[in-house]
Design a protein around this motif. Structure first.
Motif, PDB file in Angstrom:
ATOM      1  N   ASP A 126       0.848  -1.196   0.000  1.00 13.84           N
ATOM      2  CA  ASP A 126       0.000   0.000   0.000  1.00 13.84           C
ATOM      3  C   ASP A 126       0.882   1.244   0.000  1.00 13.84           C
ATOM      4  O   ASP A 126       1.194   1.799   1.046  1.00 13.84           O
ATOM      5  CB  ASP A 126      -0.915  -0.008   1.225  1.00 13.84           C
ATOM      6  N   TYR A 127       1.306   1.666  -1.176  1.00 16.79           N
ATOM      7  CA  TYR A 127       2.147   2.856  -1.281  1.00 16.79           C
ATOM      8  C   TYR A 127       1.706   3.693  -2.474  1.00 16.79           C
ATOM      9  O   TYR A 127       0.990   3.223  -3.364  1.00 16.79           O
ATOM     10  CB  TYR A 127       3.629   2.483  -1.407  1.00 16.79           C
ATOM     11  N   ILE A 128       2.141   4.951  -2.472  1.00 16.45           N
ATOM     12  CA  ILE A 128       1.835   5.889  -3.551  1.00 16.45           C
ATOM     13  C   ILE A 128       3.153   6.398  -4.108  1.00 16.45           C
ATOM     14  O   ILE A 128       3.956   6.986  -3.381  1.00 16.45           O
ATOM     15  CB  ILE A 128       0.966   7.054  -3.049  1.00 16.45           C
ATOM     16  N   PHE A 129       3.376   6.167  -5.381  1.00 19.22           N
ATOM     17  CA  PHE A 129       4.640   6.497  -6.038  1.00 19.22           C
ATOM     18  C   PHE A 129       4.523   7.821  -6.782  1.00 19.22           C
ATOM     19  O   PHE A 129       3.562   8.047  -7.518  1.00 19.22           O
ATOM     20  CB  PHE A 129       5.025   5.381  -7.007  1.00 19.22           C
ATOM     21  N   GLN A 130       5.514   8.693  -6.588  1.00 23.57           N
ATOM     22  CA  GLN A 130       5.541   9.990  -7.272  1.00 23.57           C
ATOM     23  C   GLN A 130       6.684  10.059  -8.267  1.00 23.57           C
ATOM     24  O   GLN A 130       7.798   9.609  -7.991  1.00 23.57           O
ATOM     25  CB  GLN A 130       5.692  11.128  -6.252  1.00 23.57           C
ATOM     26  N   GLN A 131       6.397  10.623  -9.435  1.00 23.25           N
ATOM     27  CA  GLN A 131       7.428  11.003 -10.392  1.00 23.25           C
ATOM     28  C   GLN A 131       7.060  12.381 -10.936  1.00 23.25           C
ATOM     29  O   GLN A 131       5.892  12.761 -10.942  1.00 23.25           O
ATOM     30  CB  GLN A 131       7.535   9.991 -11.536  1.00 23.25           C
ATOM     31  N   ASP A 132       8.064  13.140 -11.377  1.00 24.48           N
ATOM     32  CA  ASP A 132       7.767  14.480 -11.874  1.00 24.48           C
ATOM     33  C   ASP A 132       7.434  14.439 -13.364  1.00 24.48           C
ATOM     34  O   ASP A 132       7.169  13.370 -13.922  1.00 24.48           O
ATOM     35  CB  ASP A 132       8.919  15.447 -11.563  1.00 24.48           C
ATOM     36  N   GLY A 133       7.460  15.588 -14.011  1.00 22.59           N
ATOM     37  CA  GLY A 133       7.027  15.670 -15.401  1.00 22.59           C
ATOM     38  C   GLY A 133       8.140  15.593 -16.419  1.00 22.59           C
ATOM     39  O   GLY A 133       7.976  16.083 -17.544  1.00 22.59           O
ATOM     40  N   ALA A 134       9.282  14.990 -16.072  1.00 18.08           N
ATOM     41  CA  ALA A 134      10.380  14.849 -17.032  1.00 18.08           C
ATOM     42  C   ALA A 134       9.906  14.068 -18.257  1.00 18.08           C
ATOM     43  O   ALA A 134       9.049  13.186 -18.143  1.00 18.08           O
ATOM     44  CB  ALA A 134      11.561  14.135 -16.371  1.00 18.08           C
ATOM     45  N   PRO A 135      10.445  14.368 -19.445  1.00 21.43           N
ATOM     46  CA  PRO A 135       9.973  13.715 -20.676  1.00 21.43           C
ATOM     47  C   PRO A 135       9.902  12.194 -20.622  1.00 21.43           C
ATOM     48  O   PRO A 135       8.903  11.618 -21.079  1.00 21.43           O
ATOM     49  CB  PRO A 135      10.975  14.208 -21.728  1.00 21.43           C
ATOM     50  N   PRO A 136      10.900  11.469 -20.072  1.00 20.82           N
ATOM     51  CA  PRO A 136      10.772  10.003 -20.030  1.00 20.82           C
ATOM     52  C   PRO A 136       9.576   9.532 -19.209  1.00 20.82           C
ATOM     53  O   PRO A 136       9.011   8.472 -19.480  1.00 20.82           O
ATOM     54  CB  PRO A 136      12.089   9.552 -19.387  1.00 20.82           C
ATOM     55  N   HIS A 137       9.170  10.312 -18.221  1.00 20.21           N
ATOM     56  CA  HIS A 137       8.050   9.928 -17.359  1.00 20.21           C
ATOM     57  C   HIS A 137       6.710  10.095 -18.076  1.00 20.21           C
ATOM     58  O   HIS A 137       5.724   9.451 -17.715  1.00 20.21           O
ATOM     59  CB  HIS A 137       8.038  10.777 -16.085  1.00 20.21           C
TER      60      HIS A 137
END
Length: 243
Positions: A126-137
């Motif tokens: 039960d986790y929430i993963f964050q990534q930013d708006g970098a092009p590969p993402h």
């Protein structure tokens, strides 16, 4: 004459202010659940050059008014791209993108599938993963993987069809602990005499510094993040200056 500290920030667009406020408000409301803070996993990549870097906190200029300064950087120097993820209790990484001059969506997705997600799944269901708006993402295959693997449990730049917990506001490195703490902490300790002379030495220095990050430090960072969410709401979405 006054002493000014150089601050490197991404210029916000007009529409960013509202999105940053919406994100901060949503996260504050979500964190009223006492279990929420421990569910969050923030992530980011950073580039380490053999030629060194500008110290964002300790670079200072004397002047009669606040300067607008451009500092040249040798982008052709040897470099390594590094990925880390952190929770309020644990650091995952570093992961070195060994042979890549830049991180592509395929390489990033492979890292998620083979290296990161198995660790996160092993530690919690039960986790929430964050990534930013970098092009590969933003790549469709990356977003499809996250939608399938973590439905409604990931934060990132998103489209209408993406099943996210919430959307990440672009140009907001001041809101992710990897940017406002981890990378500055590591670079301020890696780029000190004696400087690394080879790429392998640079990687060893990075690993050694990251090994110094304690659970108590991460707990303090999470409190700082909560404070930053407050500041964004009070300042109508403006960037947070380094204190």
């Amino acid at each position: 004459m006054k002493l000014y500290v150089i601050q490197l920030v991404q210029q916000l667009k007009q529409e960013d202010y509202c999105k940053r406020m919406n994100y901060a408000t949503f996260m504050q409301e979500s964190m009223e659940d006492e279990t929420m803070a421990d569910r969050l996993i923030f992530s980011d990549e950073s580039t380490f050059h053999m030629s060194g870097k500008v110290n964002r906190y300790n670079s200072q200029i004397w002047g009669t008014e606040k300067p607008s300064t451009v500092i040249e950087h040798d982008h052709a120097s040897a470099k390594v791209n590094v990925f880390c993820a952190i929770s309020s209790r644990k650091l995952y990484g570093p992961f070195f993108f060994f042979s890549e001059r830049s991180v592509t969506s395929n390489v990033y997705l492979d890292m998620l599938e083979v290296w990161l997600m198995p660790q996160l799944d092993s530690d919690s269901t039960d986790y929430i993963f964050q990534q930013d708006g970098a092009p590969p993402h933003w790549n469709m295959e990356v977003r499809t993987f996250l939608k399938q693997h973590l439905p409604k449990c990931w934060i990132g730049q998103s489209g209408d069809a993406d099943d996210v917990f919430c959307s990440w506001p672009l140009r907001s490195p001041d809101l992710t602990p990897c940017d406002f703490f981890i990378w500055s902490y590591v670079k301020d300790r890696v780029y000190v005499p004696p400087m690394p002379k080879t790429m392998e030495e640079l990687k060893v220095h990075i690993c050694n510094v990251l090994a110094l990050v304690t659970e108590q430090m991460l707990q303090n960072v999470w409190r700082e993040m909560d404070y930053r969410l407050d500041v964004v709401c009070v300042t109508s979405g403006s960037h947070i200056k380094h204190l």
